[in-house]
Design an enzyme around this catalytic site. Structure first.
Site, short mmCIF file in Angstrom:
data_model
loop_
_atom_site.label_atom_id
_atom_site.label_comp_id
_atom_site.label_asym_id
_atom_site.label_seq_id
_atom_site.Cartn_x
_atom_site.Cartn_y
_atom_site.Cartn_z
CE LYS A 189 -2.12 11.86 -3.63
NZ LYS A 189 -1.67 10.47 -3.45
CE LYS B 281 0.97 6.07 1.44
NZ LYS B 281 -0.01 6.01 0.18
CB SER C 110 7.13 6.11 -7.58
OG SER C 110 6.07 6.26 -8.13
N GLY D 252 0.87 9.46 -10.41
CA GLY D 252 -0.37 9.16 -10.73
C GLY D 252 -1.18 9.00 -9.30
CG ASP D 253 -3.99 9.27 -6.04
OD1 ASP D 253 -3.69 8.58 -5.26
OD2 ASP D 253 -5.33 9.78 -5.71
P1 NDP Z 1 -8.26 4.71 -10.29
O1 NDP Z 1 -8.57 6.20 -10.86
O2 NDP Z 1 -7.52 4.03 -11.29
O3 NDP Z 1 -9.53 4.05 -9.72
C1 NDP Z 1 -10.33 4.58 -8.74
C2 NDP Z 1 -11.25 3.52 -8.58
O4 NDP Z 1 -12.11 3.98 -7.38
C3 NDP Z 1 -12.56 3.55 -9.70
O5 NDP Z 1 -13.21 2.57 -9.80
C4 NDP Z 1 -13.51 4.85 -9.02
O6 NDP Z 1 -14.65 4.82 -9.56
C5 NDP Z 1 -13.45 4.60 -7.74
N1 NDP Z 1 -13.58 5.75 -6.90
C6 NDP Z 1 -13.09 6.75 -6.99
N2 NDP Z 1 -13.59 7.96 -6.09
C7 NDP Z 1 -14.77 7.20 -5.69
C8 NDP Z 1 -15.65 7.64 -4.89
N3 NDP Z 1 -15.61 8.86 -4.26
N4 NDP Z 1 -16.73 6.81 -4.70
C9 NDP Z 1 -16.57 5.38 -4.96
N5 NDP Z 1 -15.82 5.28 -5.73
C10 NDP Z 1 -14.80 5.77 -6.09
O7 NDP Z 1 -7.31 5.20 -9.05
P2 NDP Z 1 -6.31 4.01 -8.13
O8 NDP Z 1 -6.89 2.65 -8.34
O9 NDP Z 1 -4.92 4.72 -8.58
O10 NDP Z 1 -6.63 4.76 -6.61
C11 NDP Z 1 -7.49 4.05 -5.70
C12 NDP Z 1 -7.02 4.37 -4.45
O11 NDP Z 1 -5.70 3.96 -4.28
C13 NDP Z 1 -7.03 5.73 -4.14
O12 NDP Z 1 -7.30 6.08 -2.49
C14 NDP Z 1 -5.54 6.10 -4.22
O13 NDP Z 1 -5.25 7.53 -3.43
C15 NDP Z 1 -4.82 4.96 -3.67
N6 NDP Z 1 -3.53 4.90 -4.12
C16 NDP Z 1 -3.10 4.75 -5.31
C17 NDP Z 1 -1.75 4.48 -5.94
C18 NDP Z 1 -1.42 4.42 -7.25
O14 NDP Z 1 -0.43 4.09 -7.26
N7 NDP Z 1 -2.22 4.55 -8.18
C19 NDP Z 1 -0.91 4.50 -4.70
C20 NDP Z 1 -1.30 4.44 -3.44
C21 NDP Z 1 -2.50 4.55 -2.79
P3 NDP Z 1 -15.17 5.94 -11.07
O15 NDP Z 1 -14.43 5.30 -12.18
O16 NDP Z 1 -16.63 5.59 -10.92
O17 NDP Z 1 -14.68 7.17 -10.39
#
Ligand code: NDP
Length: 452
Positions: A125, A113, A384, A164-165
């Site tokens: 990571k 990526k 980033s 973050g993630d």
């Molecule tokens: P957040 O923590 O802000 O949000 C995650 C969301 O996904 C929440 O609604 C959470 O629900 C839900 N979730 C997490 N784990 C599960 C699970 N096992 N089953 C069902 N729902 C789940 O994270 P992000 O939005 O930052 O990340 C979301 C995805 O995007 C991830 O795969 C991450 O790796 C990817 N990503 C993020 C980036 C970023 O800049 N933030 C960059 C590139 C990829 P709940 O609150 O109930 O846990």
């Protein structure tokens, strides 16, 4: 190809309890067999064998005290996967499901990526099995301080720059940065996703979601279409969901779903600006559950997760586009079939590896516009990278400047995928395009730099 099969057997034998890592390697190696056929020098230099082995894995104890005065112990990790084209770069995930295999899969994906963004960033990571849900701000702060008390000795602005993630947003980055600054006695761009008044970049919070939408728009443009008027299924309710929904609204699309790990909401009227503001406040400030949405907006329905069903009904609603934005493997084979049956012909992955391999196969065979995560969600790490550039210059760009750069980077990534897929005889296959496009630059750098 026997070589690739042997290699995969070896990866499975060496990493027995790491199914997600094996899944990620499998997908990449399958695409790369096209490259190895044409360019045997990569095989000779054992680039694949080297690229799947992390340069370094760090695992550590994170002790902290909860509000009741009880000692808690979590496990911390940092995977420094590949630094051939720049410092290790990739997020930190705080979630109870975190383990070595999940972080290795994420670090591995990150290498490709980051290369696709064209910015000088290697792949890494990290994270912890700490669950921020239900913890007080003070508990989160104590945990972050303890986590950084070990991590600080392994990272640095020219070595490894975490972000973050899942479970790590602005609040956590703040606590982590504060502890790093205290321990090192220096103010440097060692983390990205910082607050804008202390070194953060404008548009960083928005970048992953906006980027996934820009990528979908680029894919649609290849068919002379736009996002205007399209109905979209989006999962998650965190950072990526929120800014995917915001950009979709801005471009005239309709978002009809939102979810968290408890269940999902279907709002047939569409989530408008007012409803999105409600979700942002619910999730970012009140830290509540998505089921509360239906108490506020009565026409929407909430469906809790049913552990006895073999599919997620979120993916069965009639729509044009899907933006999985929650977590890995959230679209299983049945969900993928349901999406196709519901009329979805654009899938742009905000989450990392949200579709199981059988689902990916279905999308590719059907010839829909399928943008895999390592290309579609690269906007986050791209900004980033721009944050790192601004920190080095001790200067900040405006919103418009950063957003324009993000848009150009996503356009560039899309073009790289299209060109690589075509060059290797699989036009329109964004999976091959992203894997090959990301691989070549890193592989060439590894060869140039010798056996290190
Ligand atoms: P957040 O923590 O802000 O949000 C995650 C969301 O996904 C929440 O609604 C959470 O629900 C839900 N979730 C997490 N784990 C599960 C699970 N096992 N089953 C069902 N729902 C789940 O994270 P992000 O939005 O930052 O990340 C979301 C995805 O995007 C991830 O795969 C991450 O790796 C990817 N990503 C993020 C980036 C970023 O800049 N933030 C960059 C590139 C990829 P709940 O609150 O109930 O846990």
């Amino acid at each position: 190809m026997a070589y690739v099969e042997d290699l995969l057997m070896e990866v499975k034998a060496k990493n027995p309890a790491q199914p997600e890592f094996i899944q990620a390697v499998h997908e990449v190696v399958e695409s790369l067999s096209l490259v190895l056929d044409r360019y045997p020098e990569y095989r000779q230099a054992k680039v694949l064998e080297r690229i799947i082995e992390p340069e370094r894995v760090i695992m550590f104890r994170v002790p902290w005290m909860d509000d009741q005065g009880e000692v808690q112990v979590n496990r911390g990790f940092r995977i420094e996967m590949n630094s051939a084209i720049g410092p290790y770069k990739g997020g930190l995930r705080f979630h109870p499901s975190v383990n070595l295999g999940i972080l290795k899969f994420l670090a591995f994906e990150q290498v490709f990526k980051n290369s696709l963004t064209t910015l000088p960033m290697g792949g890494g990571k990290g994270g912890s099995d700490f669950d921020p849900k239900g913890k007080s701000d003070n508990e989160v702060m104590r945990f972050c301080q303890s986590f950084m008390s070990e991590l600080f000795r392994h990272i640095g602005p020219n070595t490894d720059v975490p972000a973050g993630d899942i479970g790590v947003g602005g609040r956590e980055i703040g606590f982590l940065f504060g502890q790093y600054r205290k321990l090192r006695n220096e103010f440097t761009g060692v983390l990205t996703g910082k607050g804008v008044n202390w070194g953060g970049s404008l548009i960083r919070p928005e970048a992953t979601g906006y980027g996934a939408v820009y990528f979908a728009a680029e894919m649609l443009a290849t068919r002379g279409e736009t996002l205007e008027g399209k109905t979209c299924l989006v999962s998650g309710s965190g950072n990526v969901f929120q800014y995917t929904a915001e950009k979709l609204l801005e471009l005239g699309a309709k978002v009809i779903t939102v979810s968290d790990s408890g269940g999902y909401v279907h709002d047939p009227a569409g989530i408008d600006r007012k409803k999105l503001d409600y979700i942002m406040e619910l999730k970012n400030i009140k830290r509540g559950r998505i089921k509360e949405y239906v108490d506020e907006f009565k026409d929407a329905t909430y469906t809790p997760v049913d552990p006895n069903t073999d599919h997620n009904p979120l993916w069965a609603h009639k729509a044009d586009c899907a933006f999985p934005s929650a977590t890995q493997n959230e679209i299983n084979a049945k969900d993928a079939q349901n999406l196709l049956d519901a009329g979805v012909y654009v899938v742009s992955e905000g989450a990392n590896m949200p579709t199981v391999p059988e689902g990916v196969k279905l999308f590719v065979e059907k010839g829909i516009l399928y943008g895999p995560g390592k290309a579609a969600n690269a906007g986050g790490v791209a900004v980033s990278g721009l944050e790192m550039a601004q920190n080095s210059m001790r200067y900040s760009w405006t919103r418009e400047e950063v957003d324009n750069r993000l848009r150009m980077i996503m356009k560039g990534i899309h073009q790289t995928c299209v060109d690589a897929a075509e060059h290797f005889g699989t036009p329109g296959n964004y999976v091959n395009g992203a894997n090959i496009g990301g691989f070549l630059k890193v592989a060439d750098a590894m060869i140039d730099q010798g056996l290190v």
